[in-house]
Design a protein around this motif. Sequence first.
Motif, PDB file in Angstrom:
ATOM      1  N   LEU A  84      62.245  49.557  -4.724  1.00 48.62           N
ATOM      2  CA  LEU A  84      61.965  49.053  -6.298  1.00 48.62           C
ATOM      3  C   LEU A  84      62.905  49.695  -6.962  1.00 48.62           C
ATOM      4  N   ALA A  85      63.366  51.007  -6.799  1.00 52.94           N
ATOM      5  CA  ALA A  85      64.246  51.888  -7.661  1.00 52.94           C
ATOM      6  C   ALA A  85      65.381  51.050  -7.759  1.00 52.94           C
ATOM      7  N   GLU A  86      65.947  50.584  -6.548  1.00 58.98           N
ATOM      8  CA  GLU A  86      67.291  49.871  -6.704  1.00 58.98           C
ATOM      9  C   GLU A  86      67.068  48.578  -7.740  1.00 58.98           C
ATOM     10  N   ILE A  87      65.918  48.131  -7.289  1.00 57.71           N
ATOM     11  CA  ILE A  87      65.658  46.694  -8.193  1.00 57.71           C
ATOM     12  C   ILE A  87      65.751  46.971  -9.742  1.00 57.71           C
ATOM     13  N   LEU A  88      65.334  48.242  -9.965  1.00 46.77           N
ATOM     14  CA  LEU A  88      65.142  48.743 -11.531  1.00 46.77           C
ATOM     15  C   LEU A  88      66.625  49.245 -12.059  1.00 46.77           C
ATOM     16  N   GLY A  89      67.521  49.410 -11.224  1.00 42.94           N
ATOM     17  CA  GLY A  89      68.774  49.919 -11.203  1.00 42.94           C
ATOM     18  C   GLY A  89      68.575  51.528 -11.727  1.00 42.94           C
ATOM     19  N   ARG A  90      67.826  52.241 -10.665  1.00 39.95           N
ATOM     20  CA  ARG A  90      67.536  53.760 -10.759  1.00 39.95           C
ATOM     21  C   ARG A  90      68.433  54.422  -9.766  1.00 39.95           C
ATOM     22  N   ARG A  91      68.778  55.592 -10.237  1.00 46.94           N
ATOM     23  CA  ARG A  91      69.560  56.378  -9.225  1.00 46.94           C
ATOM     24  C   ARG A  91      68.991  56.646  -7.759  1.00 46.94           C
ATOM     25  N   ASP A  92      67.707  56.746  -7.426  1.00 46.44           N
ATOM     26  CA  ASP A  92      67.068  56.967  -6.198  1.00 46.44           C
ATOM     27  C   ASP A  92      66.963  55.696  -5.370  1.00 46.44           C
ATOM     28  N   GLY A  93      67.549  54.571  -5.859  1.00 53.32           N
ATOM     29  CA  GLY A  93      67.727  53.322  -5.122  1.00 53.32           C
ATOM     30  C   GLY A  93      68.508  53.421  -4.049  1.00 53.32           C
ATOM     31  N   TYR A  94      68.408  52.300  -2.923  1.00 54.05           N
ATOM     32  CA  TYR A  94      69.337  52.385  -1.852  1.00 54.05           C
ATOM     33  C   TYR A  94      70.887  52.473  -2.075  1.00 54.05           C
ATOM     34  N   ASN A  95      71.235  51.736  -3.315  1.00 57.86           N
ATOM     35  CA  ASN A  95      72.450  51.727  -3.531  1.00 57.86           C
ATOM     36  C   ASN A  95      72.659  52.510  -5.093  1.00 57.86           C
ATOM     37  N   LYS A  96      72.263  53.450  -5.279  1.00 60.12           N
ATOM     38  CA  LYS A  96      72.100  54.231  -6.331  1.00 60.12           C
ATOM     39  C   LYS A  96      71.922  53.495  -7.678  1.00 60.12           C
ATOM     40  N   GLY A  97      71.432  52.182  -7.476  1.00 55.57           N
ATOM     41  CA  GLY A  97      70.876  51.328  -8.902  1.00 55.57           C
ATOM     42  C   GLY A  97      72.108  50.303  -9.349  1.00 55.57           C
ATOM     43  N   LYS A  98      73.340  50.452  -8.187  1.00 53.47           N
ATOM     44  CA  LYS A  98      74.187  49.445  -8.676  1.00 53.47           C
ATOM     45  C   LYS A  98      74.125  48.040  -8.027  1.00 53.47           C
ATOM     46  N   GLY A  99      73.242  47.829  -7.072  1.00 55.14           N
ATOM     47  CA  GLY A  99      73.065  46.743  -6.311  1.00 55.14           C
ATOM     48  C   GLY A  99      71.843  45.758  -7.189  1.00 55.14           C
ATOM     49  N   GLY A 100      70.921  46.504  -7.430  1.00 60.92           N
ATOM     50  CA  GLY A 100      69.875  45.620  -8.045  1.00 60.92           C
ATOM     51  C   GLY A 100      69.067  44.625  -7.220  1.00 60.92           C
ATOM     52  N   SER A 101      68.350  43.682  -7.799  1.00 66.44           N
ATOM     53  CA  SER A 101      67.470  42.823  -6.842  1.00 66.44           C
ATOM     54  C   SER A 101      68.329  42.201  -5.904  1.00 66.44           C
ATOM     55  N   PHE A 102      69.317  41.441  -6.356  1.00 69.79           N
ATOM     56  CA  PHE A 102      70.163  40.632  -5.489  1.00 69.79           C
ATOM     57  C   PHE A 102      71.179  41.078  -4.615  1.00 69.79           C
ATOM     58  N   HIS A 103      71.513  42.427  -4.720  1.00 66.67           N
ATOM     59  CA  HIS A 103      72.315  43.162  -3.821  1.00 66.67           C
ATOM     60  C   HIS A 103      72.000  44.354  -3.156  1.00 66.67           C
ATOM     61  N   VAL A 104      70.634  44.591  -2.809  1.00 68.78           N
ATOM     62  CA  VAL A 104      70.046  45.695  -2.115  1.00 68.78           C
ATOM     63  C   VAL A 104      70.698  45.619  -0.542  1.00 68.78           C
ATOM     64  N   ALA A 105      71.332  46.839  -0.304  1.00 69.45           N
ATOM     65  CA  ALA A 105      71.976  46.686   1.083  1.00 69.45           C
ATOM     66  C   ALA A 105      71.787  48.129   1.684  1.00 69.45           C
TER      67      ALA A 105
END
Length: 340
Positions: A84-105
């Motif tokens: 969810l952090a990645e979807i929200l564009g946050r730093r703790d997301g899987y791709n540091k917020g750069k992938g967003g919903s469509f590009h979580v990897a």
Amino acid sequence: MLPPLPRDQLIEFCRKMLLIRHFEEALIMLHNEGRFRGHYHVYIGQEATGVPALSLLAAEDYVFTTHRNHGHILARGADPGRMLAEILGRRDGYNKGKGGSFHVAPVELGFLQTSAVVAGILPLATGAAYAAKEKQSGQVSVCLFGDGALEEGAVAESFNLASIWKLPVLYLCENNGKYGHGKATGAMRSSTMSVFPLTDLPTAYKIPARQVDGTDVDAVIGVVGDALKKIRQGAGPQFIEAQTVRWPGSVSNWPVLPIATEVSLAWDLSSVPAAVKDWYQFSDPLLIFIRKLLAEGHASKDQIAQLEKSVKEKVAEAIQFAFASPEPDLKSALEGVFAS
């Protein structure tokens, strides 16, 4: 019937299916509340395909997924908070917020690429299979995509090369083009393809192709397991069309939640709006699976309710974690973009 698996594994399937469902429904509600922006797609109605299929992979296998990616990634064991952090564009997301919903990897889970470009992952998955064959690593590349991808030219090129070179790749097409209710019959059309049945397309490239009821965990386990066995034995690419019935909330361009899922719907549909009751009664893979667990004595209603309670708590924790995660520093915008 359920597959002849240990009870703990069946309950784990249920837990993951519940996690996907409640994660996606929470996402819809958060968007409706204006707590994040941007388009997104959900995996509701396809849980009985992704969860059992991905459970059959080895940890080192590659996975490529498309715009309905949240379910695949959660099925593979992703942390919902980081997701969810990645979807929200946050730093703790899987791709540091750069992938967003469509590009979580999450690469650590085998996801080399997630792409919202229709059919964009087909050549990438085929290339990964080529690399695995050249390295003799024993890895399988699994490509999950919707029926709409088959209309793209990249599909023909990928099928052709995979067939010629006997590459270790599984093309798993999740056809959610059917409306109404019912089981896979082999006569299910795609909403965007003139080819009918869809299995005719890979067959033209000498790729073995099968259809499976994507709402039936037992059927998915059997067909996907057989395909993976053949691939690992060197038989080359395999194609599976998993047929599901599109969730009523995905009929429009933006997900709409007709009713929040509760496990009690598996035995009491009185609260479901009449317009969507058929889907929840006949086509909802989660409710179908819960009914089978109950009927075959693997769990009681109270046990299923407790399982759902723990999943809801997990999703609530994920939401709290994601919104507490800071925005990325602007200076980090170009970090990790290019290989060093």
